[in-house]
Motif scaffolding. Structure first.
Motif, PDB file in Angstrom:
ATOM      1  N   ALA A  53       0.863  -1.177   0.000  1.00  0.00           N
ATOM      2  CA  ALA A  53       0.000   0.000   0.000  1.00  0.00           C
ATOM      3  C   ALA A  53       0.900   1.227   0.000  1.00  0.00           C
ATOM      4  O   ALA A  53       2.124   1.118   0.186  1.00  0.00           O
ATOM      5  N   ALA A  54       0.302   2.388  -0.203  1.00  0.00           N
ATOM      6  CA  ALA A  54       1.097   3.617  -0.280  1.00  0.00           C
ATOM      7  C   ALA A  54       1.924   3.816   0.985  1.00  0.00           C
ATOM      8  O   ALA A  54       3.046   4.328   0.940  1.00  0.00           O
ATOM      9  N   ASN A  55       1.408   3.392   2.138  1.00  0.00           N
ATOM     10  CA  ASN A  55       2.124   3.539   3.397  1.00  0.00           C
ATOM     11  C   ASN A  55       2.534   2.183   3.971  1.00  0.00           C
ATOM     12  O   ASN A  55       2.716   2.033   5.174  1.00  0.00           O
ATOM     13  N   ARG A  56       2.668   1.188   3.064  1.00  0.00           N
ATOM     14  CA  ARG A  56       3.047  -0.152   3.509  1.00  0.00           C
ATOM     15  C   ARG A  56       3.943  -0.790   2.462  1.00  0.00           C
ATOM     16  O   ARG A  56       3.489  -1.523   1.589  1.00  0.00           O
ATOM     17  N   LYS A  57       5.263  -0.524   2.562  1.00  0.00           N
ATOM     18  CA  LYS A  57       6.212  -0.977   1.547  1.00  0.00           C
ATOM     19  C   LYS A  57       7.507  -1.519   2.161  1.00  0.00           C
ATOM     20  O   LYS A  57       8.535  -1.528   1.502  1.00  0.00           O
ATOM     21  N   VAL A 107       8.093   0.475  -5.097  1.00  0.00           N
ATOM     22  CA  VAL A 107       7.012  -0.346  -5.635  1.00  0.00           C
ATOM     23  C   VAL A 107       5.772   0.514  -5.869  1.00  0.00           C
ATOM     24  O   VAL A 107       5.558   1.541  -5.214  1.00  0.00           O
ATOM     25  N   ILE A 108       4.961   0.100  -6.830  1.00  0.00           N
ATOM     26  CA  ILE A 108       3.696   0.779  -7.131  1.00  0.00           C
ATOM     27  C   ILE A 108       2.590  -0.039  -6.476  1.00  0.00           C
ATOM     28  O   ILE A 108       2.362  -1.203  -6.825  1.00  0.00           O
ATOM     29  N   ALA A 109       1.917   0.560  -5.517  1.00  0.00           N
ATOM     30  CA  ALA A 109       0.984  -0.200  -4.677  1.00  0.00           C
ATOM     31  C   ALA A 109      -0.110  -0.901  -5.479  1.00  0.00           C
ATOM     32  O   ALA A 109      -0.604  -1.946  -5.072  1.00  0.00           O
TER      33      ALA A 109
END
Length: 375
Positions: A53-57, A107-109
């Motif tokens: 996710a945008a805040n999970r990488k 990465v692209i979520a």
């Protein structure tokens, strides 16, 4: 599992009293790829799509290495996804377990990453060292930093003026507007000068790209059991900021349509109101104490005139209506910095044989509330 660079992967009991199995990668001395001696070598394997996710990488794992301060590279890839490879934090002393972290910010979520490749000490001759990897996991989402740059409504309130003057404006809080037992009272039929009055403020600072445009849409629905509704949108509105002023400019060839349904649901119609808003410019001020005006009574009445051939007695409408408003590409938030909900309004642009078609979706930050049409 697959292997490359001469590495020898396997699944074995972990060393040093580890209770379960672990991935083991051995990099033998003099490993070759074809006829070339290589330092890089590792393993790859398939996984379910990693739920980035945008805040999970961030990925983390327990790593045991027979070499101190080992550096483990990790790569993710998949169909249609750009491969991303990063170095993890180095391990500690030899022959001990340590936690390694990989920050995969590239990465692209929205993409599907279904393959992981792990390469220990990719640039080092390892002389037969072994690496154990266990408990590979995607860390929980990180808390989002509080926003600093946005525009908001002073005191989370707006005012409605039946005749466009500030002195006649009645103020409503967002709580008033969103309450289905409350709502904003609007004198109906509406005067051409009917307007919303706003006191805007800026938290921090921001600017717009020179080519920035926005779209906006509104949906108004009956709440008394009827099927009557209106959906409208306008597109490609230029937006710019200079000092305390935010300027909205409607282009000469805008997309601006209203779709309407009768209370019985039997009659549907589309009205193009582009000619009414073409070239309009409106400047909103964020200066201290300034009151900005959004005129819309004239546009509403133009639409009503356009719909009069299909709908009778529109001036006789009274009662409570549900309103959904969506605006995109504008950094508008609540006064405390919390975001408005992300909403979509789908506006049909054609009616044929009583069926609506060619739907245009407008998605952005939005608000749902109520209006009361009164005498």
């Amino acid at each position: 599992m697959g292997a490359y660079g001469g590495a020898l992967p396997s699944v074995e009991a972990g060393p040093s009293s580890d209770a379960g199995a672990a991935l083991k990668i051995v990099k033998p001395t003099g490993a070759k790829e074809g006829n070339d001696v290589v330092t890089w070598g590792g393993t790859y394997f398939g996984v379910s799509a990693i739920p980035f996710a945008a805040n999970r990488k961030t990925l983390t794992a327990s790593v045991y290495s027979t070499k101190a301060n080992a550096v483990i590279k990790l790569k993710v890839e998949g169909p249609g996804a750009t491969a991303v490879e990063v170095e993890g934090t180095s391990t500690g002393a030899a022959n001990t377990w340590s936690t390694v972290t990989w920050n995969l910010s590239g990465v692209i979520a929205s993409k599907q990453y279904t393959t992981i490749a792990i390469t220990p000490d990719a640039d080092t001759v390892t002389s037969g060292h072994s690496y154990y990897i266990d408990n590979l996991a995607l860390l929980a989402a990180e808390a989002s930093a509080p926003p600093t740059d946005y525009v908001y409504l002073d005191s989370n309130s707006i005012s409605f003026s039946a005749n466009g003057t500030t002195g006649s404006a009645v103020s409503y809080s967002m709580t008033d507007f969103q309450s289905n037992t409350g709502g904003i009272n609007i004198k109906w039929p509406m005067a051409d000068a009917g307007a919303i009055k706003l006191k805007l403020k800026i938290n921090g600072s921001f600017s717009f790209d020179p080519s920035q445009t926005l779209s906006a849409a509104v949906r108004i629905e009956e709440t008394g059991g009827g099927q009557g509704e209106i959906r409208a949108y306008t597109d490609k509105v230029a937006i710019s900021k200079s000092g305390d002023s935010i300027t909205l400019s409607v282009p000469n060839l805008p997309q601006a349509l209203i779709y309407s349904v009768s209370s019985t649901g039997q009659t549907k119609a589309v009205v193009n109101f582009a000619s009414k808003v073409r070239g309009i410019t409106n400047t909103l001020s964020t200066a201290s104490g300034a009151v900005s005006t959004v005129m819309f009574g004239e546009v509403v009445n133009y639409a009503i005139t356009g719909l009069s051939n299909q709908f009778n007695n529109m001036s006789a409408m009274r009662g409570k209506y549900k309103v959904t408003v969506v605006v995109n590409e504008l950094p508008l938030r609540k006064a405390d910095g919390s975001p408005f909900d992300s909403l979509t309004i789908e506006v049909p642009t054609t009616v044929s044989g009583g069926q609506a078609g060619n739907v245009v979706p407008v998605t952005g930050k939005g608000l749902v509330g109520y209006i009361n049409l009164v005498d």
